[in-house]
Motif scaffolding. Structure first.
Motif, PDB file in Angstrom:
ATOM      1  N   GLU A   1       0.721  -1.217   0.054  1.00  0.00           N
ATOM      2  CA  GLU A   1      -0.085   0.041   0.081  1.00  0.00           C
ATOM      3  C   GLU A   1       0.812   1.253   0.067  1.00  0.00           C
ATOM      4  OE1 GLU A   1      -2.856  -0.266   3.379  1.00  0.00           O
ATOM      5  OE2 GLU A   1      -3.818  -2.029   2.507  1.00  0.00           O
ATOM      6  N   VAL A   2       1.817   1.415   0.793  1.00  0.00           N
ATOM      7  CA  VAL A   2       2.747   2.265   0.861  1.00  0.00           C
ATOM      8  C   VAL A   2       3.558   2.348  -0.560  1.00  0.00           C
ATOM      9  CG1 VAL A   2       4.996   3.192   1.902  1.00  0.00           C
ATOM     10  CG2 VAL A   2       3.196   2.271   3.362  1.00  0.00           C
ATOM     11  N   ARG A   3       3.720   1.321  -1.087  1.00  0.00           N
ATOM     12  CA  ARG A   3       4.642   1.704  -2.581  1.00  0.00           C
ATOM     13  C   ARG A   3       3.762   2.155  -3.390  1.00  0.00           C
ATOM     14  NH1 ARG A   3       6.163  -3.447  -6.450  1.00  0.00           N
ATOM     15  NH2 ARG A   3       7.114  -2.177  -7.987  1.00  0.00           N
TER      16      ARG A   3
ATOM     17  N   LYS B   1       0.990   4.327  -2.904  1.00  0.00           N
ATOM     18  CA  LYS B   1       0.959   5.702  -2.578  1.00  0.00           C
ATOM     19  C   LYS B   1       2.229   6.430  -3.331  1.00  0.00           C
ATOM     20  CE  LYS B   1      -1.907   5.394   1.576  1.00  0.00           C
ATOM     21  NZ  LYS B   1      -1.870   5.543   2.829  1.00  0.00           N
ATOM     22  N   VAL B   2       3.416   6.223  -2.774  1.00  0.00           N
ATOM     23  CA  VAL B   2       4.639   6.378  -3.155  1.00  0.00           C
ATOM     24  C   VAL B   2       4.602   6.790  -4.843  1.00  0.00           C
ATOM     25  CG1 VAL B   2       7.177   6.535  -3.358  1.00  0.00           C
ATOM     26  CG2 VAL B   2       5.847   5.971  -1.049  1.00  0.00           C
ATOM     27  N   THR B   3       4.301   5.461  -5.523  1.00  0.00           N
ATOM     28  CA  THR B   3       4.316   5.539  -6.735  1.00  0.00           C
ATOM     29  C   THR B   3       3.217   6.431  -7.465  1.00  0.00           C
ATOM     30  OG1 THR B   3       4.744   3.197  -6.876  1.00  0.00           O
ATOM     31  CG2 THR B   3       3.953   3.987  -8.933  1.00  0.00           C
TER      32      THR B   3
ATOM     33  N   ARG C   1       2.567   9.580  -6.102  1.00  0.00           N
ATOM     34  CA  ARG C   1       3.165  10.775  -5.757  1.00  0.00           C
ATOM     35  C   ARG C   1       4.259  11.164  -6.780  1.00  0.00           C
ATOM     36  NH1 ARG C   1      -0.544   9.389  -2.520  1.00  0.00           N
ATOM     37  NH2 ARG C   1      -1.222  10.475  -0.714  1.00  0.00           N
ATOM     38  N   VAL C   2       4.943  10.094  -7.255  1.00  0.00           N
ATOM     39  CA  VAL C   2       6.460  10.313  -7.681  1.00  0.00           C
ATOM     40  C   VAL C   2       5.925  10.511  -9.031  1.00  0.00           C
ATOM     41  CG1 VAL C   2       8.381   8.962  -8.544  1.00  0.00           C
ATOM     42  CG2 VAL C   2       7.909   8.990  -6.230  1.00  0.00           C
ATOM     43  N   SER C   3       4.611   9.724  -9.608  1.00  0.00           N
ATOM     44  CA  SER C   3       4.493   9.964 -10.975  1.00  0.00           C
ATOM     45  C   SER C   3       3.754  11.346 -11.200  1.00  0.00           C
ATOM     46  CB  SER C   3       3.198   8.894 -11.512  1.00  0.00           C
ATOM     47  OG  SER C   3       2.219   9.182 -10.688  1.00  0.00           O
TER      48      SER C   3
ATOM     49  N   TYR D   1      14.773  13.605 -13.186  1.00  0.00           N
ATOM     50  CA  TYR D   1      14.426  12.678 -12.093  1.00  0.00           C
ATOM     51  C   TYR D   1      15.234  11.448 -12.275  1.00  0.00           C
ATOM     52  CZ  TYR D   1      11.384  11.552 -15.876  1.00  0.00           C
ATOM     53  OH  TYR D   1      10.785  11.212 -17.221  1.00  0.00           O
TER      54      TYR D   1
ATOM     55  N   TRP E   1      14.252   3.740  -4.922  1.00  0.00           N
ATOM     56  CA  TRP E   1      14.607   4.966  -4.289  1.00  0.00           C
ATOM     57  C   TRP E   1      14.956   4.333  -2.993  1.00  0.00           C
ATOM     58  CZ3 TRP E   1      11.437   9.928  -4.882  1.00  0.00           C
ATOM     59  CH2 TRP E   1      11.398  10.390  -6.282  1.00  0.00           C
ATOM     60  N   CYS E   2      14.222   3.341  -2.441  1.00  0.00           N
ATOM     61  CA  CYS E   2      14.617   2.620  -1.223  1.00  0.00           C
ATOM     62  C   CYS E   2      14.417   1.171  -1.165  1.00  0.00           C
ATOM     63  CB  CYS E   2      13.934   3.623  -0.194  1.00  0.00           C
ATOM     64  SG  CYS E   2      12.156   3.185  -0.132  1.00  0.00           S
TER      65      CYS E   2
END
Length: 199
Positions: A154-156, A158-160, A162-164, A175, A182-183
């Motif tokens: 779920e975190v991945r 969300k991060v994906t 935001r990053v997109s 970028y 990234w981590c």
């Protein structure tokens, strides 16, 4: 002590000043604790100090309370949790507090794959609590083996997302490569033995 707390909670006033020197009129706050006040943790500790003792461990944060019990058999876990929920329900009735039955769930954490679909039978006031395989507590999705796999997925996501959005706003070439991570997130180890239940 009571006088000090009452003074902090009443007759508070403030004036708002902006960077260009303008001032608001005097405002008064009559009730409540300001958000972020140093008094908040003290009042919270006073508020939950008289929670009744249970055989389960209690973990309280803000208005969330989790109880956890570890036993070697399912029947012992269910019996212990039902007794503790009866104690807590009596406390809530005494102080006229309402249990959020929609958010109150049961869950079990164990390493026995043969019992992966096993549901706990825990009731409050003759109403059976919903059993969830991966409940959310304090923003973290907990799964059966405590590997946090579902939470990390779920975190991945969300991060994906935001990053997109950032990639669309940033000029090309500013970028990292989409194939370079990234981590790196590693799951925690699961409990060694026994059955652990969470509500």
């Amino acid at each position: 002590m009571v006088k000090f707390i009452m003074e902090m909670l009443s007759n508070r006033s403030f004036i708002l000043r902006t960077s260009d020197g303008q001032r608001s009129r005097l405002r008064r706050l009559r009730n409540g604790v300001p958000q972020g006040s140093v008094l908040s943790p003290l009042l919270f500790n006073i508020y939950i100090h008289d929670l009744p003792e249970t055989t389960s461990r209690q973990y309280g944060y803000a208005d969330d309370l989790a109880i956890m019990l570890r036993r070697t058999t399912w029947s012992a876990v269910e019996q212990g949790l039902n007794q503790d929920m009866s104690i807590l329900a009596a406390y809530l009735r005494k102080w006229r507090l309402q249990l959020s039955t929609g958010k109150t769930v049961s869950a079990a954490y164990h390493l026995c794959n043969g019992e992966a679909k096993r549901e706990l039978s825990v009731s409050v006031d003759n109403k059976r609590l919903e059993h969830q395989l991966a409940p959310k507590y304090l923003g973290v999705r907990l799964d059966r083996t405590l590997s946090y796999k579902r939470h990390l997925e779920e975190v991945r996501a969300k991060v994906t997302a935001r990053v997109s959005l950032i990639r669309r706003l940033a000029p090309p070439g500013h970028y990292e490569s989409p194939h370079k991570p990234w981590c790196s997130l590693l799951p925690n180890t699961a409990p060694q033995s026994g059955v652990e239940a969470h509500m």
